[in-house]
Motif scaffolding. Structure first.
Motif, PDB file in Angstrom:
ATOM      1  N   LEU A 400       0.834  -1.207   0.000  1.00  9.31           N
ATOM      2  CA  LEU A 400       0.000   0.000   0.000  1.00  9.31           C
ATOM      3  C   LEU A 400       0.867   1.255   0.000  1.00  9.31           C
ATOM      4  O   LEU A 400       0.566   2.236  -0.688  1.00  9.31           O
ATOM      5  CB  LEU A 400      -0.933   0.001   1.226  1.00  9.31           C
ATOM      6  CG  LEU A 400      -2.145  -0.935   1.156  1.00  9.31           C
ATOM      7  CD1 LEU A 400      -2.862  -0.969   2.502  1.00  9.31           C
ATOM      8  CD2 LEU A 400      -3.106  -0.480   0.057  1.00  9.31           C
ATOM      9  N   ALA A 401       1.953   1.222   0.783  1.00  7.89           N
ATOM     10  CA  ALA A 401       2.876   2.362   0.815  1.00  7.89           C
ATOM     11  C   ALA A 401       3.487   2.582  -0.561  1.00  7.89           C
ATOM     12  O   ALA A 401       3.648   3.722  -1.017  1.00  7.89           O
ATOM     13  CB  ALA A 401       3.968   2.118   1.858  1.00  7.89           C
ATOM     14  N   GLN A 403       2.115   1.702  -3.476  1.00 12.62           N
ATOM     15  CA  GLN A 403       1.090   2.141  -4.421  1.00 12.62           C
ATOM     16  C   GLN A 403       0.828   3.643  -4.324  1.00 12.62           C
ATOM     17  O   GLN A 403       0.515   4.296  -5.322  1.00 12.62           O
ATOM     18  CB  GLN A 403      -0.206   1.348  -4.213  1.00 12.62           C
ATOM     19  CG  GLN A 403      -0.108  -0.114  -4.609  1.00 12.62           C
ATOM     20  CD  GLN A 403       0.486  -0.312  -5.991  1.00 12.62           C
ATOM     21  OE1 GLN A 403       0.060   0.310  -6.969  1.00 12.62           O
ATOM     22  NE2 GLN A 403       1.503  -1.155  -6.085  1.00 12.62           N
ATOM     23  N   ASP A 404       0.966   4.199  -3.116  1.00 14.36           N
ATOM     24  CA  ASP A 404       0.842   5.652  -2.981  1.00 14.36           C
ATOM     25  C   ASP A 404       1.856   6.345  -3.879  1.00 14.36           C
ATOM     26  O   ASP A 404       1.528   7.309  -4.589  1.00 14.36           O
ATOM     27  CB  ASP A 404       1.077   6.080  -1.522  1.00 14.36           C
ATOM     28  CG  ASP A 404      -0.095   5.756  -0.622  1.00 14.36           C
ATOM     29  OD1 ASP A 404      -1.218   5.590  -1.134  1.00 14.36           O
ATOM     30  OD2 ASP A 404       0.110   5.670   0.609  1.00 14.36           O
ATOM     31  N   ASN A 407       1.119   6.272  -7.451  1.00  9.80           N
ATOM     32  CA  ASN A 407       0.088   7.270  -7.771  1.00  9.80           C
ATOM     33  C   ASN A 407       0.606   8.702  -7.623  1.00  9.80           C
ATOM     34  O   ASN A 407      -0.166   9.657  -7.738  1.00  9.80           O
ATOM     35  CB  ASN A 407      -1.131   7.064  -6.873  1.00  9.80           C
ATOM     36  CG  ASN A 407      -1.847   5.752  -7.173  1.00  9.80           C
ATOM     37  OD1 ASN A 407      -1.870   5.299  -8.314  1.00  9.80           O
ATOM     38  ND2 ASN A 407      -2.401   5.125  -6.139  1.00  9.80           N
ATOM     39  N   VAL A 409       2.248  10.244  -4.960  1.00 10.72           N
ATOM     40  CA  VAL A 409       2.302  10.936  -3.665  1.00 10.72           C
ATOM     41  C   VAL A 409       3.152  10.130  -2.675  1.00 10.72           C
ATOM     42  O   VAL A 409       3.243   8.904  -2.783  1.00 10.72           O
ATOM     43  CB  VAL A 409       0.890  11.149  -3.077  1.00 10.72           C
ATOM     44  CG1 VAL A 409       0.083  12.047  -3.985  1.00 10.72           C
ATOM     45  CG2 VAL A 409       0.175   9.829  -2.839  1.00 10.72           C
ATOM     46  N   SER A 411       4.118   8.048   0.570  1.00 13.12           N
ATOM     47  CA  SER A 411       3.302   7.064   1.295  1.00 13.12           C
ATOM     48  C   SER A 411       2.571   7.714   2.464  1.00 13.12           C
ATOM     49  O   SER A 411       3.169   8.471   3.238  1.00 13.12           O
ATOM     50  CB  SER A 411       4.190   5.939   1.828  1.00 13.12           C
ATOM     51  OG  SER A 411       4.896   5.320   0.778  1.00 13.12           O
ATOM     52  N   ARG A 412       1.291   7.392   2.584  1.00 21.82           N
ATOM     53  CA  ARG A 412       0.518   7.927   3.720  1.00 21.82           C
ATOM     54  C   ARG A 412       0.986   7.295   5.018  1.00 21.82           C
ATOM     55  O   ARG A 412       1.013   7.949   6.052  1.00 21.82           O
ATOM     56  CB  ARG A 412      -0.974   7.674   3.499  1.00 21.82           C
ATOM     57  CG  ARG A 412      -1.598   8.614   2.469  1.00 21.82           C
ATOM     58  CD  ARG A 412      -2.962   8.151   2.025  1.00 21.82           C
ATOM     59  NE  ARG A 412      -2.881   6.945   1.196  1.00 21.82           N
ATOM     60  CZ  ARG A 412      -3.920   6.369   0.609  1.00 21.82           C
ATOM     61  NH1 ARG A 412      -5.130   6.885   0.774  1.00 21.82           N
ATOM     62  NH2 ARG A 412      -3.768   5.298  -0.144  1.00 21.82           N
ATOM     63  N   ASP A 449       1.449  16.145  -5.425  1.00 24.60           N
ATOM     64  CA  ASP A 449       0.653  16.980  -4.516  1.00 24.60           C
ATOM     65  C   ASP A 449       1.477  18.081  -3.854  1.00 24.60           C
ATOM     66  O   ASP A 449       1.031  18.699  -2.879  1.00 24.60           O
ATOM     67  CB  ASP A 449      -0.013  16.117  -3.445  1.00 24.60           C
ATOM     68  CG  ASP A 449       0.994  15.406  -2.544  1.00 24.60           C
ATOM     69  OD1 ASP A 449       2.180  15.305  -2.940  1.00 24.60           O
ATOM     70  OD2 ASP A 449       0.597  14.951  -1.457  1.00 24.60           O
TER      71      ASP A 449
END
Length: 563
Positions: A400-401, A403-404, A407, A409, A411-412, A449
């Motif tokens: 998930l980190a 994939q951020d 995309n 940005v 990692s959230r 962003d």
């Protein structure tokens, strides 16, 4: 002070100009210094030209906050070749390694944790908390990886068996064929000694995603995630990326004082590795000059190196130049236009220098207290000694980190490897205070962003990292005295790493061995006579290994000795 620094620079330029050197090295990173040490040790007059005010490249120690010495980029040692340590007598020149045991700690938000290290009994006990099956399988997993590393080891200490370039004499072509035949015969003997089953497993490891390899071996999420971080560190890859499996070998690759797979801190920080190599080089007569930026290679007769031009206009002459800069920097920025073959230039332009790595170095006034350990005292425990994996409780979290970043940005919930070298090294921080390294993924070079040039954006991301750590170690943020952060553009600007890539170019299977830096030019030689590469952009690749510098020096000496 200004007059003294100007005088020193002037004296250095004068010393460089007043002779024609046998060899020049661009960049005083650890590989450039290694090449210089071997060349000078063989009797060549060698000058090393470093752009920055300090030697070391990415293996550097800098005191950016008074009293706190940061290993600003690289932060652990294991891959430095044993042959290099022995031949250059780095112990005598000041290298002191501090072994870590345990080597890994992964805290979990549910209150559990996993410790791993070189102690087989500890590993079995710790993994058994989650799965007895995994505890029994873990030693077999490590043993298989070790057997694969033994197959790979001889490849690291010698140049790839590259085909001789056009223009080689009959004798050179004959020697080249004999060398290649001997290389492949030796490699095939070692490969066959594995047996067919292990050979098939080895191919599976090379080609598969890390997630597939680890899912075959284990069932515990936190164990798989802890091991999976080895497969993605420093890259833009996910644990599900085909070919990421082979990087799992880093778990057992390398050694400290003869013990395989043991990663260590270096007393005084990673700059001490570079200092020890520099001491060996100087002892052999090498001349190392800082604040000496090379702006261009000087070429004569359209295809032969004649020296370098410094940014201050100084011409330094030599028939041999070794570049420790990235291949991109060397060929597309330092070599004059229209000098290289078009196909070579095109291959370099499309090499992968992507990076998603940020390094944060912190000074803190106390150790982090991890909630899962249920301890509340200031002393260091086993959880502080090794690499602390934050935000890596499952492979899905790591993906998930990633994939951020795919995309566009940061990692959230970043994947963070935290190390606290001051727990073992008392020379890098004031008493009672500590140095903390955070190796953070994934951070795109150009976020969609915002911009890393925006101080508010930078601070926001740093606070995101600190807040994530706070979830596992409450009070962490309040312990921070100050910090230094290097994002991919910072790594490019400050350290000279193209794209911020810590390996001088991606380490995918299409960029290794005979394919590194580009197909047809893996032997450290280049299309320009007298120009060689000696950095991590060549075989065997990145990490504080020294093998590219050592191998390149041997190729140069081989060429110098030709009749």
């Amino acid at each position: 002070m200004w007059r003294r620094s100007c005088s020193t620079a002037t004296n250095a330029s004068t010393a460089l100009k007043e002779k024609k050197w046998d060899a020049l090295v661009i960049g005083a990173g650890h590989n450039g210094l290694t090449a210089a040490a071997y060349l000078a040790g063989s009797g060549l007059s060698v000058a090393v030209l470093e752009r920055r005010h300090v030697i070391g490249g990415a293996a550097v120690t800098e005191e950016l906050i008074p009293g706190f010495k940061f290993s600003r980029c690289s932060y652990l040692q294991s891959l430095l070749r044993p042959s290099l340590i022995k031949e250059l007598e780095l112990g005598r020149h000041g290298l002191k390694l501090l072994k870590r045991s345990p080597s890994s700690f992964t805290p979990c938000l549910d209150g559990s944790y996993l410790l791993l290290g070189p102690d087989r009994e500890l590993n079995h006990s710790e993994i058994s908390k989650f799965s007895v099956n995994d505890a029994n399988a873990y030693h077999r997993y490590e043993k298989q990886l070790e057997s694969f590393c033994k197959l790979m080891d001889p490849l690291l200490d010698s140049p790839p068996p590259e085909t001789a370039q056009n223009g080689a004499s009959f004798n050179e072509r004959l020697k080249d064929k004999l060398r290649k035949s001997a290389f492949w015969a030796s490699f095939m003997r070692q490969a066959l000694s594995l047996g067919q089953k292990d050979l098939v497993d080895f191919m599976d490891l090379l080609l598969s995603p890390a997630s597939k390899v680890l899912n075959k071996w284990f069932e515990t999420d936190v164990l798989k995630a802890t091991l999976a971080t080895d497969a993605v560190i420093g890259s833009t890859a996910s644990v599900h990326t085909p070919g990421s499996g082979y990087v799992l070998l880093h778990h057992v690759m390398g050694e400290t004082d003869g013990e395989r797979g043991i990663w260590s801190y270096v007393e005084g920080g990673m700059g001490s590795v570079s200092s020890a190599i520099a001491n060996a080089a100087r002892e052999s007569g090498a001349h190392i000059v800082t604040s000496a930026e090379v702006s261009q290679l000087m070429i004569k007769d359209s295809d032969t190196v004649n020296g370098v031009l410094l940014a201050d206009g100084t011409e330094v002459l030599s028939p041999i130049v070794l570049s420790n800069a990235t291949p991109y920097k060397t060929f597309l920025e330092l070599v004059p236009n229209n000098t290289l073959p078009d196909d070579f230039t095109r291959a370099l332009k499309y090499s992968d220098y992507s990076s998603a790595t940020t390094k944060i170095n912190l000074a803190v006034d106390k150790l982090p207290q991890f909630q899962c350990c249920k301890l509340n005292h200031p002393d260091a425990g086993p959880q502080h000694v090794g690499t602390i994996h934050i935000g890596s409780e499952s492979m899905e979290e790591i993906d998930l980190a990633c994939q951020d970043a795919v995309n566009g940005v940061p990692s959230r919930r970043p994947v963070i490897e935290m190390t606290i070298p001051s727990v073992l090294d008392k020379t890098i921080s004031p008493p009672g205070k500590h140095v903390i390294n955070l190796f953070v993924q994934y951070t795109p070079y150009k976020p969609s962003d915002g911009s890393w040039g925006d101080s508010a954006y930078r601070e926001s991301f740093a606070q995101k990292c600190f807040s994530l750590i706070e979830e596992y170690a409450p009070g962490f943020s309040s312990s921070i005295i100050g910090y230094d952060m290097l994002t991919p553009p910072d790594l490019e600007r400050e350290i000279g790493l193209t794209g911020g890539n810590i390996f001088h170019g991606a380490m995918g299977l299409d960029s290794l061995f005979l394919m590194r830096p580009v197909k047809g030019w893996s032997s450290y030689r280049t299309p320009l006579q007298g120009l060689y590469l000696c950095g991590s952009g060549t075989h065997p690749g990145g990490g504080v290994m020294g093998a590219p510098g050592r191998n390149a020096a041997h190729v140069v000496l081989q060429d110098v000795e030709k009749p």
